[in-house]
Each structure stands twice: as C-alpha cells, then as structure tokens.
Scaffold this active site. Structure first.
Site, mmCIF file in Angstrom:
data_model
loop_
_atom_site.group_PDB
_atom_site.id
_atom_site.type_symbol
_atom_site.label_atom_id
_atom_site.label_comp_id
_atom_site.label_asym_id
_atom_site.label_seq_id
_atom_site.Cartn_x
_atom_site.Cartn_y
_atom_site.Cartn_z
ATOM 1 N N LYS A 177 0.735 -1.178 0.165
ATOM 2 C CA LYS A 177 0.004 -0.015 -0.074
ATOM 3 C C LYS A 177 0.742 1.155 -0.068
ATOM 4 C CE LYS A 177 -1.754 2.681 3.084
ATOM 5 N NZ LYS A 177 -2.049 3.977 2.148
ATOM 6 N N GLU A 253 10.161 1.493 10.364
ATOM 7 C CA GLU A 253 10.951 2.565 10.214
ATOM 8 C C GLU A 253 10.372 4.008 10.349
ATOM 9 O OE1 GLU A 253 13.249 1.933 6.555
ATOM 10 O OE2 GLU A 253 14.335 0.304 7.568
ATOM 11 N N CYS A 287 13.429 11.302 6.212
ATOM 12 C CA CYS A 287 13.402 10.870 7.853
ATOM 13 C C CYS A 287 14.746 11.166 8.395
ATOM 14 C CB CYS A 287 13.081 9.357 7.869
ATOM 15 S SG CYS A 287 14.184 8.295 7.060
ATOM 16 N N GLU A 389 8.862 16.286 15.480
ATOM 17 C CA GLU A 389 9.225 16.159 13.983
ATOM 18 C C GLU A 389 8.350 17.137 13.145
ATOM 19 O OE1 GLU A 389 8.105 12.758 11.679
ATOM 20 O OE2 GLU A 389 10.010 12.588 10.822
HETATM 21 P P1 NAD Z 1 2.330 8.565 7.423
HETATM 22 O O1 NAD Z 1 2.512 7.564 8.725
HETATM 23 O O2 NAD Z 1 1.397 9.431 7.523
HETATM 24 O O3 NAD Z 1 1.986 7.354 6.434
HETATM 25 C C1 NAD Z 1 2.624 6.282 6.186
HETATM 26 C C2 NAD Z 1 1.833 5.390 5.303
HETATM 27 O O4 NAD Z 1 1.031 4.675 6.549
HETATM 28 C C3 NAD Z 1 0.902 5.800 4.280
HETATM 29 O O5 NAD Z 1 0.603 4.690 3.460
HETATM 30 C C4 NAD Z 1 -0.524 5.753 5.129
HETATM 31 O O6 NAD Z 1 -1.560 5.999 4.461
HETATM 32 C C5 NAD Z 1 -0.451 4.746 5.905
HETATM 33 N N1 NAD Z 1 -1.233 4.967 7.364
HETATM 34 C C6 NAD Z 1 -1.432 6.100 8.040
HETATM 35 N N2 NAD Z 1 -2.361 5.693 8.893
HETATM 36 C C7 NAD Z 1 -2.548 4.525 9.062
HETATM 37 C C8 NAD Z 1 -3.128 3.447 9.979
HETATM 38 N N3 NAD Z 1 -3.708 3.854 10.964
HETATM 39 N N4 NAD Z 1 -3.087 2.274 9.677
HETATM 40 C C9 NAD Z 1 -2.302 1.899 8.773
HETATM 41 N N5 NAD Z 1 -1.760 2.419 7.746
HETATM 42 C C10 NAD Z 1 -1.698 3.704 8.074
HETATM 43 O O7 NAD Z 1 3.512 8.777 6.889
HETATM 44 P P2 NAD Z 1 4.069 9.884 5.859
HETATM 45 O O8 NAD Z 1 3.365 11.257 6.379
HETATM 46 O O9 NAD Z 1 3.688 9.232 4.719
HETATM 47 O O10 NAD Z 1 5.545 9.826 6.122
HETATM 48 C C11 NAD Z 1 6.432 10.853 6.587
HETATM 49 C C12 NAD Z 1 6.896 10.130 7.925
HETATM 50 O O11 NAD Z 1 7.295 9.088 7.660
HETATM 51 C C13 NAD Z 1 7.693 11.007 8.805
HETATM 52 O O12 NAD Z 1 7.539 10.819 10.102
HETATM 53 C C14 NAD Z 1 9.044 10.403 8.386
HETATM 54 O O13 NAD Z 1 10.042 10.590 9.352
HETATM 55 C C15 NAD Z 1 8.755 9.103 8.482
HETATM 56 N N6 NAD Z 1 9.865 8.241 7.491
HETATM 57 C C16 NAD Z 1 10.564 7.399 8.361
HETATM 58 C C17 NAD Z 1 11.555 6.605 7.576
HETATM 59 C C18 NAD Z 1 12.550 5.857 8.203
HETATM 60 O O14 NAD Z 1 13.286 5.032 7.475
HETATM 61 N N7 NAD Z 1 12.581 5.974 9.618
HETATM 62 C C19 NAD Z 1 11.726 6.926 6.350
HETATM 63 C C20 NAD Z 1 10.749 7.697 5.628
HETATM 64 C C21 NAD Z 1 9.833 8.408 6.298
HETATM 65 O O1 6OD Z 2 18.331 4.858 1.942
HETATM 66 C C1 6OD Z 2 17.666 3.909 2.432
HETATM 67 O O2 6OD Z 2 17.681 2.985 2.072
HETATM 68 C C2 6OD Z 2 16.263 4.349 3.254
HETATM 69 N N1 6OD Z 2 15.684 3.474 3.881
HETATM 70 C C3 6OD Z 2 16.004 5.813 3.297
HETATM 71 C C4 6OD Z 2 15.136 6.140 4.199
HETATM 72 C C5 6OD Z 2 14.852 7.564 4.083
HETATM 73 C C6 6OD Z 2 13.726 8.240 4.775
HETATM 74 O O3 6OD Z 2 13.082 9.065 4.568
#
Ligand code: NAD
Ligand code: 6OD
Length: 485
Positions: A177, A253, A287, A389
């Site tokens: 998804k 993550e 992130c 964040e």
């Molecule tokens: P989000 O959590 O809002 O959404 C991510 C996904 O989860 C989407 O596909 C969304 O539809 C789904 N989702 C939302 N609520 C849900 C629920 N209750 N149950 C199941 N699925 C659900 O995140 P975002 O806004 O798309 O992305 C930004 C966030 O992601 C930031 O907090 C960022 O730090 C984090 N992020 C972390 C990493 C990492 O590797 N640690 C990488 C990229 C982004």
């Molecule tokens: O480079 C990657 O493998 C990785 N997981 C990056 C994540 C970035 C977060 O926004």
C-alpha cells in the site's frame, strides 16, 4: 492529462467504486484518479497471495527468485523516464534528484537483494548425543508468508522497493500500500512486475488511506503474517495496536528529530555543505534530515550566518528546470502542518533567521505547496519545535559549550533515528558516535549509504533493522531441523 490508477490484485488491474484525487504539489493540478481498494479487494489480495505461496512461487529456488528480481529491475530501467515523471508529478521533487537517487535506487534495491538471495546460507551444527552417534541441526529460512507493506510519500519508489525486494527475495508474497499522496510510481511498478512475469498473486497493490481504509485493513487482517511499515511514529503505534490481534511480525522505520553536531575543529565548509543537504534535501522530507543543529559556541554566529546565506541561495523551482535544488512540500495539508510549526516557533519565542513563510511566484506555482527554507534560533530545548518532528525544510540552530553538552543535547529527544557529527578529530568522532542514541550515525557525512548496513532507529524511531542481512532475517522464519544419526 490525468490518468486512472487502479489496484493490482491476483495479476489483474482492478477498479473500485471509490476514487480519490492524486494532486501535483507543484501547482495543485490533478495527476491521477486513484481507485481506493475496499475490504473485498483487500481480501481478494490476501487470498491471491496465499494461493501464490502454495503454488509455483512457493517452489521456486532462490536463484529463480533472484533472476525474477533482476528482471523487475531491468523493467524499471527500461521505463526509467516514466518512473522519474511519476515521482516528480506526485512529489514535486527536483528531476535531478529523482534521476540520481529515487529511481536508480528502485532498481538497485531489487538487484542488491537478488544478489543476497543467491548467496544466502543457512546454519549447520554437529550435535553430540549420549549414544555417541550424534545429530545434525540445520536451519531453513522459510518465508514469513504474506507481508503487508505500508509505505510513505517522501521517497515513494525507493522506500517501497526497499521492502518489496527483500520480501520477494526470501519468497514471501506481498500486498503493498503506497501512500495516498504518491501512488504513481507504485502503479508503474505493478505494471513492470506484470510484464516481468511475476507469478499471479505474488505482488499485489492496493491503494487507499490509513485509518478506516486500506492501511488499517492490512494491519488488522488475519491473513497477513507481517507488516513492514515506514512512516510516522504515531502511525506505527496505530498499526501495532491493529496488528496485535494476530501477533504479526513488525518492522517499523519511523520518524526522527535528528541532530547534527558541529564541533569547533570541524572542516567548516564540509560541515556547511553537509548541513545544507541534511536540512533541505527533498524539501526537508527525509526521515534522516537534521532538524536540530548544534554548533560549538566559538563557531555559532559564523555558522548561522553561513547557513543563512546558503539557505537563501537555494534554487527553489520547477522540478525539470536545470539547477533546481528544492521543490514544494508533498501537499497543501502537509504545508499547513509545517507552517503551523513556523508560527509556533514565533509564539515560542524563536528568532527566525531566514524564511518562515511561503514564496510568491506569480504563476501556477502559487496554487502548489511551497514553503521557504527556514532557520530558527533561540528556543529552549523543551520547545515543541525542538521536540516534535516537523518534516519540512527547517532547522533550529543552538550553541553548545563542550562535548558532554553536545551529547546531552543530541540525546534530549524522544526520537533516535540518525545523527551527523562534524569533526576533524576522529577519536572524538568515534567517542561521540558511541554515546549518541540513534540507529545511524554519520561522522563527516550525511546519508552516505551502503545497503549492507543496518538501517533503523531507537526510541520512537522504530523497531528492528532493515538493510542487507537484517532485511533477509526479518522477512524469513528460521526453522530448525534436527536429524538424529
Ligand atoms: P504516515 O505515517 O502518515 O503514512 C505512511 C503510510 O501509512 C501511508 O501509506 C499511510 O496511508 C499509512 N497509514 C496512515 N495511518 C495508518 C493507519 N492508522 N494504519 C495503517 N496505515 C496507515 O507517514 P507519511 O506522512 O507518509 O511519511 C512521513 C513520515 O514518515 C515522517 O514521520 C518520516 O520521518 C517517516 N519516515 C521514516 C523513515 C525511516 O526510515 N525511519 C523513512 C521515511 C519516512
Ligand atoms: O536509503 C535507504 O535505504 C532508506 N531506507 C532511506 C530512508 C529515508 C527516509 O526518508
């Protein structure tokens, strides 16, 4: 002209009754109409995935799966420009970034895990027994089963393939998804999978939202064995709760509030370049981005002034324009969130060194989701802008006196994903890196990746590690077989 994005279930592209709009954040134009999967579509995807596991896919060798993954990577390469266009239309990111990072990493993730699948080895033990004849123990890495993959919008193809590739390399069937904000490249990936001959039901794509929609349905589904999720920490909590019902394996993550620490002995030019990248890349929507920058007090004023100059000279522009360094945020609603933090910073007493608003272009971009790169100073560490964040092109810069204070400041966060340490004293680099509470620590670098390394965070930033063998282990169920001789 907009297109229709459908779900891909049991090897077929399927429509739904509900359709939502995919909007281009550059100018607010319509990119696509997206078919939101309903419960019966999700059920059909689970059924197809289970059937695939029981069919020829379940009997394939690792080498056969690896060849298939390479075929998918070739398919991405063949449609490289379409993937770039899809990533740009959904996110507004600079084409140069999509061409050098997002789309190449899509193929690279598949090839990397194909290689790991080929070279995977198990465990073997000779075991003593009282009769002296002994036993042999060995382990099989069986697939977990059906894996639900829930991915975010910031690096759509990169983060989706980061999970799809190892899950398939181990032999799982997946239901992916993508974020509702960025369904475009995932839809192309489904076409590439189809054309590459991925067996029916092995890869399914279901579009929709999180709560009360596809995300929640996947997390709670009793036919899904594991959820691998990248996104916000609060979403992780909701998924964990829903997934508890059938005790799913989880890999998370999550978010970050990453620190950069610039010591007095740093190579200032390198630290400046690195910090500009770590704060403003992808409009601050990585992130790993640094939102808290700590600078030794002897360098503080100079560094803030240099960072201000660099922020003000960033080329904000159309994704395809040569030289564009920063695009818009992903959506108007995300912009509302980021702007609310810009306002909050002022209410909390911050000095806004630069930015803090919305750029005005006088063209179609005024209907997009743009914000100014922003630097703030002067907040106490307890301020919400320092603790929460924001996920935009913004950082707070604060001075520190000595190493111990720098470590304490960096660790004063509920998150623990990444940190960047800038120093020419490598003994100090090692010493500080060991004390910083984060899963990934760069010394004199930022986002320098080796796909073999463990990737993930501590505290609110996640559970488990992905990357290299860590991914291969997560997506496998080790099974011990003991043979008495
Ligand atoms: P989000 O959590 O809002 O959404 C991510 C996904 O989860 C989407 O596909 C969304 O539809 C789904 N989702 C939302 N609520 C849900 C629920 N209750 N149950 C199941 N699925 C659900 O995140 P975002 O806004 O798309 O992305 C930004 C966030 O992601 C930031 O907090 C960022 O730090 C984090 N992020 C972390 C990493 C990492 O590797 N640690 C990488 C990229 C982004
Ligand atoms: O480079 C990657 O493998 C990785 N997981 C990056 C994540 C970035 C977060 O926004």
């Amino acid at each position: 002209m907009s297109r229709d994005i459908k779900n891909y279930v049991a090897g077929r592209f399927v429509e739904s009754a509900n359709v939502f709009e995919d909007i281009n954040p550059v100018d607010g134009s319509l990119v696509a109409r997206v078919h939101e999967a309903d419960e019966s579509t999700v059920d059909a995807a689970v059924e197809a995935a289970r059937e695939a596991l029981a069919g020829p896919w379940g009997a394939m060798t690792a080498a056969e799966r690896a060849a298939l993954l390479e075929g998918i990577a070739d398919g991405i390469d063949r449609r490289f420009d379409e993937f770039v266009a899809a990533e740009i239309a959904d996110t507004g990111k600079p084409a140069s970034q999509a061409r050098t990072l997002d789309v190449p990493r899509g193929g690279a993730n598949l090839r990397f895990f194909a290689n790991l699948a080929r070279s995977a080895s198990g465990e073997y033990f000779d075991t003593a027994t009282p009769d002296g004849k002994g036993a042999i123990n060995y382990s099989l890495a069986k697939p977990l089963g059906v894996v639900g993959i829930i991915s975010p919008w910031n690096l759509p193809l990169l983060l989706l393939t980061w999970k799809v590739a190892p899950a398939l390399a181990v032999g799982n069937a997946v239901i992916a998804k993508p974020s509702e904000e960025t369904p475009g490249s995932a839809a192309l990936l489904a076409e590439v999978m189809h054309d590459a001959g991925v067996p029916t039901g092995v890869f399914n794509l279901v579009n929709g939202f999180g709560p009360g929609s596809v995300g929640e349905l996947l997390a709670a589904h009793r036919g899904i064995d594991a959820i691998t999720f990248t996104g916000e920490s609060a979403t992780g909590t909701a998924i964990m709760r829903a997934a508890a019902a059938n005790v799913k394996a989880l890999s998370f993550e999550l978010g970050g509030k990453n620190a950069a620490i610039i010591f007095e002995d740093a190579d200032v030019e390198a630290a400046l370049d690195g910090t500009v990248r770590s704060v403003f890349s992808n409009c601050g929507q990585v992130c790993l981005c640094s939102e808290r920058v700590y600078v030794h007090e002897s360098l503080f004023d100079e560094f803030v002034s240099l960072l201000k100059d660099r922020a003000e000279s960033l080329r904000i522009g159309w994704p395809e324009e040569a030289g564009t360094e920063m695009g818009p945020l992903v959506s108007r609603s995300h912009r509302d969130k980021v702007l609310s933090y810009y306002d909050l910073a002022r209410q909390e007493g911050a000095k806004v060194v630069t930015g803090g608003g919305v750029p005005v272009f006088g063209d179609a971009r005024d209907d997009g989701a743009w914000v100014e790169p922003t630097i703030i100073t002067g907040l106490p560490e307890t301020a919400r802008c320092i603790q929460e964040e924001i996920f935009g092109p913004v950082c707070h810069v604060a001075p520190f006196r000595d190493e111990a204070e720098a470590v304490a400041l960096a660790n004063g966060s509920a998150y623990g994903l990444a940190a960047a340490i800038w120093t020419t004293d490598l003994a100090r680099g090692h010493r500080v890196a060991r004390q910083v509470e984060a899963g990934i620590i760069w010394v004199n670098a930022w986002y320098l990746r080796d796909l073999r390394t463990p990737f993930g965070g501590v505290k609110l930033s996640g559970i488990g590690r992905e990357g290299g063998l860590h991914s291969m282990r997560f997506y496998a169920e080790p099974t011990n077989i003991c043979i008495k001789l």
